[in-house]
Design a protein around this motif. Structure first.
Motif, PDB file in Angstrom:
ATOM      1  N   HIS A   1     -22.853  68.630  53.137  1.00  0.00           N
ATOM      2  CA  HIS A   1     -22.158  68.603  51.853  1.00  0.00           C
ATOM      3  C   HIS A   1     -23.029  67.938  50.796  1.00  0.00           C
ATOM      4  O   HIS A   1     -23.696  66.955  51.089  1.00  0.00           O
ATOM      5  CB  HIS A   1     -20.840  67.831  51.993  1.00  0.00           C
ATOM      6  CG  HIS A   1     -19.888  68.081  50.863  1.00  0.00           C
ATOM      7  ND1 HIS A   1     -20.052  67.515  49.627  1.00  0.00           N
ATOM      8  CD2 HIS A   1     -18.786  68.853  50.777  1.00  0.00           C
ATOM      9  CE1 HIS A   1     -19.084  67.926  48.829  1.00  0.00           C
ATOM     10  NE2 HIS A   1     -18.294  68.741  49.506  1.00  0.00           N
ATOM     11  N   GLY A   2     -22.995  68.449  49.581  1.00  0.00           N
ATOM     12  CA  GLY A   2     -23.788  67.839  48.517  1.00  0.00           C
ATOM     13  C   GLY A   2     -23.310  66.420  48.230  1.00  0.00           C
ATOM     14  O   GLY A   2     -22.182  66.051  48.555  1.00  0.00           O
ATOM     15  N   CYS A   3     -24.199  65.654  47.606  1.00  0.00           N
ATOM     16  CA  CYS A   3     -23.846  64.288  47.210  1.00  0.00           C
ATOM     17  C   CYS A   3     -22.845  64.361  46.053  1.00  0.00           C
ATOM     18  O   CYS A   3     -23.003  65.165  45.137  1.00  0.00           O
ATOM     19  CB  CYS A   3     -25.134  63.594  46.772  1.00  0.00           C
ATOM     20  SG  CYS A   3     -24.881  62.057  45.901  1.00  0.00           S
ATOM     21  N   LEU A   4     -21.801  63.543  46.112  1.00  0.00           N
ATOM     22  CA  LEU A   4     -20.777  63.545  45.054  1.00  0.00           C
ATOM     23  C   LEU A   4     -21.171  62.625  43.903  1.00  0.00           C
ATOM     24  O   LEU A   4     -20.516  62.599  42.870  1.00  0.00           O
ATOM     25  CB  LEU A   4     -19.426  63.067  45.594  1.00  0.00           C
ATOM     26  CG  LEU A   4     -18.785  63.822  46.742  1.00  0.00           C
ATOM     27  CD1 LEU A   4     -17.423  63.216  47.056  1.00  0.00           C
ATOM     28  CD2 LEU A   4     -18.611  65.288  46.402  1.00  0.00           C
ATOM     29  N   GLY A   5     -22.178  61.818  44.119  1.00  0.00           N
ATOM     30  CA  GLY A   5     -22.591  60.869  43.076  1.00  0.00           C
ATOM     31  C   GLY A   5     -21.652  59.688  42.992  1.00  0.00           C
ATOM     32  O   GLY A   5     -21.436  59.121  41.917  1.00  0.00           O
ATOM     33  N   CYS A   6     -21.107  59.259  44.140  1.00  0.00           N
ATOM     34  CA  CYS A   6     -20.011  58.286  44.106  1.00  0.00           C
ATOM     35  C   CYS A   6     -20.425  56.889  43.676  1.00  0.00           C
ATOM     36  O   CYS A   6     -19.567  56.070  43.372  1.00  0.00           O
ATOM     37  CB  CYS A   6     -19.303  58.232  45.452  1.00  0.00           C
ATOM     38  SG  CYS A   6     -20.246  57.362  46.704  1.00  0.00           S
ATOM     39  N   SER A   7     -21.732  56.607  43.620  1.00  0.00           N
ATOM     40  CA  SER A   7     -22.125  55.255  43.188  1.00  0.00           C
ATOM     41  C   SER A   7     -22.514  55.221  41.712  1.00  0.00           C
ATOM     42  O   SER A   7     -23.117  54.264  41.251  1.00  0.00           O
ATOM     43  CB  SER A   7     -23.272  54.741  44.050  1.00  0.00           C
ATOM     44  OG  SER A   7     -24.337  55.662  44.018  1.00  0.00           O
ATOM     45  N   GLU A   8     -22.163  56.286  40.988  1.00  0.00           N
ATOM     46  CA  GLU A   8     -22.473  56.354  39.556  1.00  0.00           C
ATOM     47  C   GLU A   8     -21.194  56.230  38.731  1.00  0.00           C
ATOM     48  O   GLU A   8     -20.113  56.607  39.192  1.00  0.00           O
ATOM     49  CB  GLU A   8     -23.141  57.697  39.241  1.00  0.00           C
ATOM     50  CG  GLU A   8     -24.495  57.867  39.871  1.00  0.00           C
ATOM     51  CD  GLU A   8     -25.508  56.839  39.398  1.00  0.00           C
ATOM     52  OE1 GLU A   8     -25.546  56.547  38.194  1.00  0.00           O
ATOM     53  OE2 GLU A   8     -26.258  56.311  40.234  1.00  0.00           O
ATOM     54  N   PRO A   9     -21.318  55.695  37.517  1.00  0.00           N
ATOM     55  CA  PRO A   9     -20.123  55.576  36.673  1.00  0.00           C
ATOM     56  C   PRO A   9     -19.470  56.943  36.426  1.00  0.00           C
ATOM     57  O   PRO A   9     -20.171  57.945  36.274  1.00  0.00           O
ATOM     58  CB  PRO A   9     -20.677  55.013  35.353  1.00  0.00           C
ATOM     59  CG  PRO A   9     -21.979  54.404  35.703  1.00  0.00           C
ATOM     60  CD  PRO A   9     -22.514  55.165  36.860  1.00  0.00           C
TER      61      PRO A   9
END
Ligand code: SF4
Lengths: 219, 364
Positions: free
Chosen positions: B296-304
């Protein structure tokens, strides 16, 4: 809102609206003008307007013999620049995804590394074009603000795109945002300056062909 | 003769009591300093610092959250790390982990604050609702907003764990009905470390606490107050699928030939190129895998605002706003303007030609 969100969101939206509005305005504004500006009857033996228009478009794709030496750089460099731009803009996977998001159309991409190489060549050709322009007294004389701005706004997306691809100079999301913003600037200026030739060059060459053909002039 | 106040045992003493050998402890310190990319020789300093540290008082506040961050930390597959966190700290208050509840729990928090004034660390998971005086989330009748302000007042530092605390996370997603805010939007006069992620990587938490306890200062942070050791590089920088990205080989879906061959997930919405986190190197579940490795692609969960980036499956290079109707309208308006301009020009030409003919007629 981060810079990238701003670039991908409102900036791109406004730029696209201005681009479409301005381009259709200029396009229809020019195309709906009377086509026959010369009231005189065509000369005897003049080619048909369609043939003349076609010739007008094709003949201008290569310099005439007497000008070949003087004009060769402009032609060759122009081809490198335009093909380079076309490859970078239309055959890079992220760009195709952008177009697909807008229009639903998509096609196969080239390997990213190859597109980066073409991007470097395109940039070199842009710089060479400017140097050539600045070194030629005649070209300098006929160059206007529009020429320099159009050059700059074409260079910036290529440059920022390459920097983003190479992760050079800033964080990737900043580079990507700056790249998108540079495209916004390009889109906003496009309809109002010489960049519009991308849409109009065929028509203007065709019209020149028709007029010259009507007068019996050899193109 | 007055009796010396008895000091709490150091972490070294505690570990000795539990039979943890010095060798194992040094090994762990080397691991942590490698994970945090500390300069050579720091492992010993870190080990010394940790061994001599007394237990750090920690007050853990949970606000608008899902308890995923606590779950991630306590169910970490690395028992050494997990126990180290809890050996390192004296967890004086934590909703999920403490036995006490109600008034007794609140009393424990207040007592810890009074005893360790100016020395305790506040860990927060969850965003803080600020709308309507913060009434959307309360604990023992106190709003999260008031509790955070009161608890952070005499704290040494605040660690915002998880994206909700660090950046507002899901509670702050549009339309943000509770006015959820990140911790650093509310607390502005204390050192704050953000350890975002939904949930954050357990090693990041252990590393930061160890660093704080042994060196007595904050680790190096980026512009979003994230420790650079864990958030210094993007997922894309360290992704093992990167060669496919460069070669232009992309999965078009989650079950096509490309996906089966492990090609890059950019086209199916991977946010790895703009996401700073250590998932691609430290991985999850004891180094077993991470989302991209699992397909699965990265969701970018550590970004605002990762929740509001136009959709998890929308490629990064696409625009965020719906443009179709606006562009169709712009095209129609442009065409009308163009037609109007051409018409005006034609009229002008005709009147010019009429004037010319009239002038010629007059001459005759
Ligand atoms: S899967 Fe995501 S992070 Fe990995 S190379 Fe592709 S875009 Fe980058």
């Amino acid at each position: 809102m981060t810079l990238l969100e701003f670039a991908r969101g409102p900036a791109l939206q406004v730029a696209m609206i201005i681009f479409v509005l301005g381009a259709t305005w200029r396009f229809f504004g020019a195309l709906l003008l009377p086509w026959r500006l010369v009231p005189a009857e065509p000369r005897k033996g003049a080619p048909s307007p369609i043939a003349a228009a076609f010739k007008g478009v094709v003949v201008k794709m290569w310099p005439h013999k007497p000008f070949q030496k003087a004009g060769m750089f402009t032609f060759v460099n122009g081809y490198i620049l335009h093909f380079g731009l076309a490859i970078v803009v239309f055959l890079f996977a992220p760009h195709i995804l952008f177009i697909k998001g807008l229009t639903g159309l998509s096609w196969p991409a080239l390997p990213s590394n190859l597109v980066y190489t073409v991007g470097v060549i395109t940039m070199a050709s842009l710089v060479a074009g400017l140097v050539h322009r600045l070194r030629s007294p005649v070209l300098r004389l006929i160059s206007r603000f529009d020429d320099y701005l159009s050059w700059l706004l074409t260079l910036l997306p290529v440059l920022t795109g390459l920097l983003a691809a190479a992760h050079l100079g800033a964080r990737y999301e900043t580079l990507l945002a700056v790249h998108i913003l540079s495209i916004c600037a390009f889109l906003i200026w496009f309809p109002f300056g010489k960049l519009m030739h991308a849409f109009m060059f065929v028509f203007s060459r065709a019209m020149t062909g028709v007029r010259m053909g009507q007068r019996g002039a050899e193109l | 003769m007055p009796q010396e106040p008895k000091l709490a045992p150091t972490l070294g003493e505690l570990l000795q009591e539990r039979g943890v050998s010095r060798r194992a402890f040094l090994k762990y310190a080397s691991y942590l300093s490698a994970v945090m990319a500390l300069p050579a020789g720091s492992a010993t300093a870190l080990a010394e610092g940790l061994a001599n540290a007394r237990r750090q008082s920690v007050i853990w506040l949970s606000f608008q959250e899902c308890t995923g961050c606590t779950e991630s930390l306590t169910r970490s597959f690395s028992p050494t790390l997990e126990s180290l966190i809890f050996d390192l700290i004296s967890l004086d208050y934590h909703h999920t982990l403490q036995a006490a509840s109600g008034e007794a729990a609140e009393k424990a928090r207040e007592a810890a604050m009074a005893e360790n004034k100016g020395k305790y660390v506040v860990v927060v998971d969850g965003a803080v609702p600020t709308k309507d005086g913060g009434l959307y989330s309360t604990i023992a009748g106190v709003s999260n907003l008031d509790m955070l302000k009161a608890t952070a007042k005499d704290a040494l530092a605040v660690i915002a764990v998880g994206t909700c605390a660090a950046f507002g996370g899901i509670p702050k997603a549009r339309p943000n009905p509770t006015g959820a805010a990140a911790i650093d939007e509310i607390i502005t006069d204390k050192p704050i470390i953000n350890i975002p992620g939904c949930p954050p990587i357990p090693e990041a938490m252990a590393g930061v606490v160890s660093y704080l306890v042994s060196f007595g200062k904050l680790p190096e942070l980026d512009h979003l107050r994230r420790p650079k050791a864990f958030f210094g590089e993007t997922i894309h920088d360290r992704c093992y699928r990167r060669p496919f990205y460069e070669r232009g080989l992309f999965a078009e879906g989650f079950d096509d030939a490309g996906a089966r061959q492990g090609w890059c997930l950019y086209k199916v919405g991977c946010k790895g190129p703009v996401t700073y986190n250590a998932c691609a190197t430290l991985k999850w579940n004891g180094g077993v895998s991470f989302p991209i490795q699992s397909g699965h692609g990265c969701l970018g969960c550590s970004e605002p605002d990762f929740w509001d980036q136009g959709g998890f499956y929308r490629p990064l290079s696409t625009n965020l706003r719906e443009m179709g109707p606006a562009l169709a309208g712009a095209a129609l308006a442009g065409a009308a303007l163009g037609a109007g301009a051409a018409w005006a020009s034609r009229r002008h030409q005709e009147s010019y030609q009429r004037d010319q003919s009239a002038a010629e007629g007059d001459k005759k």
